[in-house]
Design an enzyme around this catalytic site. Structure first.
Site, PDB file in Angstrom:
ATOM      1  N   SER A  14      54.368  35.014  42.377  1.00  5.90           N
ATOM      2  CA  SER A  14      53.630  35.458  43.566  1.00  5.90           C
ATOM      3  C   SER A  14      52.979  34.303  44.325  1.00  5.90           C
ATOM      4  O   SER A  14      53.096  34.209  45.551  1.00  5.90           O
ATOM      5  CB  SER A  14      52.545  36.438  43.150  1.00  5.90           C
ATOM      6  OG  SER A  14      53.110  37.513  42.447  1.00  5.90           O
ATOM      7  N   CYS A  43      54.719  39.162  37.930  1.00 10.38           N
ATOM      8  CA  CYS A  43      54.421  40.423  38.625  1.00 10.38           C
ATOM      9  C   CYS A  43      55.675  41.259  38.837  1.00 10.38           C
ATOM     10  O   CYS A  43      55.712  42.437  38.503  1.00 10.38           O
ATOM     11  CB  CYS A  43      53.739  40.136  39.968  1.00 10.38           C
ATOM     12  SG  CYS A  43      53.598  41.594  40.998  1.00 10.38           S
ATOM     13  N   ARG A 199      40.103  44.209  17.680  1.00  9.66           N
ATOM     14  CA  ARG A 199      39.215  43.543  16.719  1.00  9.66           C
ATOM     15  C   ARG A 199      37.729  43.752  17.020  1.00  9.66           C
ATOM     16  O   ARG A 199      36.893  43.698  16.131  1.00  9.66           O
ATOM     17  CB  ARG A 199      39.520  42.051  16.664  1.00  9.66           C
ATOM     18  CG  ARG A 199      39.263  41.317  17.971  1.00  9.66           C
ATOM     19  CD  ARG A 199      39.650  39.851  17.877  1.00  9.66           C
ATOM     20  NE  ARG A 199      39.441  39.159  19.138  1.00  9.66           N
ATOM     21  CZ  ARG A 199      39.706  37.880  19.328  1.00  9.66           C
ATOM     22  NH1 ARG A 199      40.216  37.163  18.355  1.00  9.66           N
ATOM     23  NH2 ARG A 199      39.491  37.320  20.498  1.00  9.66           N
ATOM     24  N   THR A 311      47.790  39.172  40.616  1.00  6.64           N
ATOM     25  CA  THR A 311      48.785  38.839  41.638  1.00  6.64           C
ATOM     26  C   THR A 311      48.177  38.607  43.028  1.00  6.64           C
ATOM     27  O   THR A 311      48.446  37.579  43.664  1.00  6.64           O
ATOM     28  CB  THR A 311      49.839  39.974  41.713  1.00  6.64           C
ATOM     29  OG1 THR A 311      50.496  40.014  40.466  1.00  6.64           O
ATOM     30  CG2 THR A 311      50.831  39.763  42.832  1.00  6.64           C
ATOM     31  N   HIS A 435      36.067  66.786  51.575  1.00  7.97           N
ATOM     32  CA  HIS A 435      36.005  67.856  50.588  1.00  7.97           C
ATOM     33  C   HIS A 435      37.282  68.684  50.579  1.00  7.97           C
ATOM     34  O   HIS A 435      37.851  68.914  51.633  1.00  7.97           O
ATOM     35  CB  HIS A 435      34.813  68.764  50.937  1.00  7.97           C
ATOM     36  CG  HIS A 435      34.553  69.810  49.918  1.00  7.97           C
ATOM     37  ND1 HIS A 435      34.067  69.525  48.664  1.00  7.97           N
ATOM     38  CD2 HIS A 435      34.745  71.157  49.954  1.00  7.97           C
ATOM     39  CE1 HIS A 435      33.953  70.652  47.984  1.00  7.97           C
ATOM     40  NE2 HIS A 435      34.355  71.654  48.741  1.00  7.97           N
TER      41      HIS A 435
END
Ligand code: NDP
Length: 452
Positions: A14, A43, A199, A311, A435
């Site tokens: 990129s 990428c 871990r 990227t 909404h």
């Protein structure tokens, strides 16, 4: 001094491709570019693009369950990995072709081979040819890092997942970062039995703690067998897979084991240190804010510099380099308030400071909500969405926004514009809700849940 090229770019990912294309196409520079593998870099070839297509593929079982809950009579014969992979390969070929033609149309000469540095102005190709260039840009990216593990088992990385001939029945994923969590969700969605070892105490270190907890809970509810505080002690190839001995005292056989334990910059063997280019502890190239190394003719952009390994950041760095060096437009890549998304299921979209980082710096207010979104609630799924704003108690500016939701990546891109512009909490409040959406909650959180 005469040069073969104004710019020679090493690495066709990129960052390198953008720099080459702008330098040649917009500013008329004579540009050569060497890539040892496939054009497009991490990428396009083994990262964001194939991963996102796998994210889409992995979401269909849930979509089909939802469809049934919404009254559709749908049945599926299962997932055909071979058919999907063939289509994925064809798409990557198409994109690689587009990258190539973008470069050649801009006038860039492509060398399909490895290049190393010979001196501050000379690159030597694996073919034996050498070219002198006024400027050299290193954009060689990074590669998966796998720690030394007792037992010598066959361990895969994310690079190998795209090339599997068949999906395994079971997989162990080691790591708790972007790649580990994304592939745990993808493979789980595709029907693989997924165990994940991390871990530390909680996955996705560095992200907002509440968001991390929320995602871990939903990943477990979704079927990922996530073990934190757990690591591999030994891994041996056995019939049917890999026998793993783990720090929790168990021995388990997994068909495949994937290590997603971070990535390291690709600087080995390039001849950088001998030229005086400063490297960091992980081998990353140290650059200044103009992406210039300690050797004035040599610049570096993207993951090889280990700044923000994303990227769009590499693209900005490559573009800024070309503007500065060839366009007489001195430009620094802006690394502040870079939004990003982790494509777990559900996704995490994030921009700005986490609650933990912000409260160490200044007094803050935290606005947060968790709710069952309409679409999955109707389908009877237990998913919950989380939205959170971190607000500076003094300036009222929104310092951070964290969203765990389906399509959170899409939402955070838009919230990031407002936050980059310096929006205050009151600006969010003045914005009328759309909404019914999930994102409307971002503008309807009235009272802080806490002050710190
Ligand atoms: P990360 O650095 O995000 O995560 C590495 C993980 O491996 C951490 O959980 C780390 O644990 C663990 N780890 C490191 N070393 C060991 C070890 N020796 N033994 C066991 N566990 C270990 O790396 P990734 O490979 O996931 O991703 C690399 C980068 O790629 C990301 O940082 C991101 O910038 C980029 N990326 C972005 C994506 C996106 O934008 N959606 C998607 C994928 C990658 P600990 O936390 O304890 O250090």
């Amino acid at each position: 001094m005469s040069f073969d090229y104004d710019l020679f770019v090493i690495g066709g990912g990129s960052g390198g491709v953008r720099a080459a294309r702008i330098a040649a196409g917009d500013y008329g520079a004579k540009v050569g570019l060497a890539e040892e593998y496939r054009m497009g870099g991490t990428c396009v070839i083994r990262g964001c693009v194939p991963k996102k297509l796998m994210v889409f593929a992995s979401a269909f079982p849930e979509a089909m369950a939802d469809a049934r809950a919404y009254g559709w009579d749908v049945a599926t014969q299962g997932f055909d990995w071979t058919a999907f992979r063939a289509k994925l390969d064809a798409e990557l070929d198409r994109l690689e072709g587009a990258y190539r033609s973008g470069l050649t149309n801009a006038g860039v000469t492509i060398h399909d081979t490895r290049a190393v540095l010979e001196d501050a102005h000379t690159v030597r190709l694996a073919t034996g040819e050498a070219f002198r260039a006024k400027h050299i840009l290193i954009a060689t990216g990074g590669a998966p890092f796998v720690p030394e593990i007792e037992g010598g088992a066959t361990l895969l990385t994310s690079n190998d997942i795209f090339k599997l001939d068949a999906l395994p029945k079971s997989v162990l994923i080691v790591g708790g970062g972007f790649i580990a969590c994304e592939f745990a969700c993808i493979l789980n969605g595709l029907g693989v039995e997924v165990t994940q070892f991390y871990r530390g105490a909680q996955i996705l270190r560095g992200f907002d703690d509440e968001a991390r907890g929320h995602i871990a809970e939903l990943m477990r509810e979704g079927g990922v067998n996530l073990h934190v505080g757990t690591d591999v002690i030994e891994a041996r190839d056995v019939a049917g897979g890999v026998r793993v001995t783990s720090t929790d005292g168990r021995e388990t056989v997994f068909e495949k084991v994937v290590y997603a334990t971070g990535r390291k910059p690709n600087t080995a063997g390039l001849g950088l240190a001998a030229l005086g280019v400063t490297l960091g502890r992980q081998g990353e190239i140290i650059v200044d804010e103009w992406s210039q190394t300690a050797v004035p003719s040599i610049y570096a952009v993207g993951d090889v510099t280990d700044r923000i390994n994303l990227t769009p950041v590499a693209i900005r760095e490559g573009h800024a380099f070309a503007d500065t060096v060839f366009g007489a437009k001195p430009t620094k890549a802006d690394h502040d308030l870079v939004a990003s998304a982790v494509y777990t299921q559900p996704e995490l979209g994030t921009v700005g400071l986490t609650e933990e980082a912000a409260r160490d710096e200044r007094p803050i207010e935290v606005y947060a909500t968790a709710f069952r979104p309409m679409k999955s609630a109707f389908a009877g799924r237990p998913d919950r969405v989380m939205m959170k704003l971190i607000v500076c108690a003094e300036t009222r500016k929104v310092l951070g926004c964290h969203i765990v939701a389906p399509e959170a990546g899409e939402m955070i891109q838009l919230a990031a514009i407002a936050i980059k512009m310096g929006a205050t909490k009151e600006d969010f409040d003045r914005t009328v809700a759309v909404h019914p959406t999930m994102a409307e909650e971002l503008v309807t959180m009235r009272k802080p849940v806490r002050k710190a």
